[in-house]
Enzyme design. Structure first.
Site, short mmCIF file in Angstrom:
data_model
loop_
_atom_site.label_atom_id
_atom_site.label_comp_id
_atom_site.label_asym_id
_atom_site.label_seq_id
_atom_site.Cartn_x
_atom_site.Cartn_y
_atom_site.Cartn_z
N THR A 30 0.84 -1.20 0.00
CA THR A 30 0.00 0.00 0.00
C THR A 30 0.88 1.25 0.00
O THR A 30 0.64 2.19 -0.77
CB THR A 30 -0.94 0.00 1.23
N GLU A 105 9.31 0.96 11.80
CA GLU A 105 8.00 1.59 11.60
C GLU A 105 7.50 2.23 12.89
O GLU A 105 6.92 3.32 12.88
CB GLU A 105 6.98 0.57 11.09
#
Ligand code: 5RP
Length: 227
Positions: A30, A105
């Site tokens: 994505t 992340e």
């Protein structure tokens, strides 16, 4: 079908990008869509955007298509970070780490003034844990111990293998192993995050709680926003 959903969610996130910002790039398919849209916008509008990446995957893609990628250690704060997720719920709790990039992340998400998550509708659950295990990055020499401790808190752990691309366990970008642990529906994600991260040898887990301020959920015909 999911491609169009990813595109729609990415377009929404793109509308938050401003000239001159430091931008954190998440990881996954994505985010790859978002990075490609970003590169086009930067080129078309002549923007000055400094990017930091959460994985080799995102860094390589961003550099290849002309974005300015700088080392994460150059910054103590990021203006905006955009990332994907493996599972999200209405409380804005996330499971991340399907791509084994969860530690970087989480650092980037924590550093960001604004953290936006982009997903297609297949990632939405009423409670995280319904669909996905929790990825846990562990120091290689601690993996058996961590597996045992995860079982004691009612998780079902397994060491992630490299599939057809690597014999034995996968190695993260940090040189560590990943344990995937099923807990079933997670009612108290904050407490579970704390319990997992308290085990010696755990580097980080893929439960992201209280970090996302906005989630764009792409459908074929619309984008829903969870705030
Ligand atoms: C990587 C991640 C990704 O954001 C997550 O796996 C979603 O990826 P995709 O957009 O390919 O479904 O957490 O560690």
């Amino acid at each position: 079908m999911l491609d169009i959903c990813r595109l729609k969610a990415s377009q929404k996130a793109l509308s938050h990008v401003r000239n001159g910002i430091v931008l954190g790039l998440g990881t996954g398919s994505t985010v790859a869509v978002f990075i490609k849209l970003l590169a086009k916008m930067v080129k078309d509008k002549g923007l000055d955007i400094k990017c930091v990446a959460t994985s080799y995957q995102s860094e390589h893609l961003a550099v290849d298509i002309g974005l300015n990628v700088l080392p994460l250690e150059s910054f103590s704060c990021i203006d905006l970070a955009v990332d994907g997720a493996d599972e999200v719920d209405g409380r804005m709790a996330l499971i991340k780490g399907g791509g084994a990039a969860l530690t970087r992340e989480k650092v980037v998400a924590s550093m960001a003034k604004e953290y936006i998550v982009i997903v297609d509708y297949s990632k939405l659950s009423s409670r995280i844990g319904e669909k996905k295990p929790v990825p846990i990055e562990v120091l290689p020499y601690a993996w058996r111990y961590v597996m045992k401790r995860i079982e004691k808190i009612n998780g079902k752990p397994s060491l992630r293998g490299g599939g057809k691309y690597k014999d034995g366990p996968i190695l993260t970008d940090n040189g560590n192993f990943i344990i995937d642990a099923y807990f079933g529906v997670i009612n108290g994600p904050e407490e579970l995050e704390y319990r997992i991260n308290s085990i010696a040898g755990v580097v980080e887990c893929g439960l992201f709680v209280g970090l996302a301020k906005r989630i764009y959920v792409g459908y074929p015909d619309r984008v829903d926003e969870i705030t």
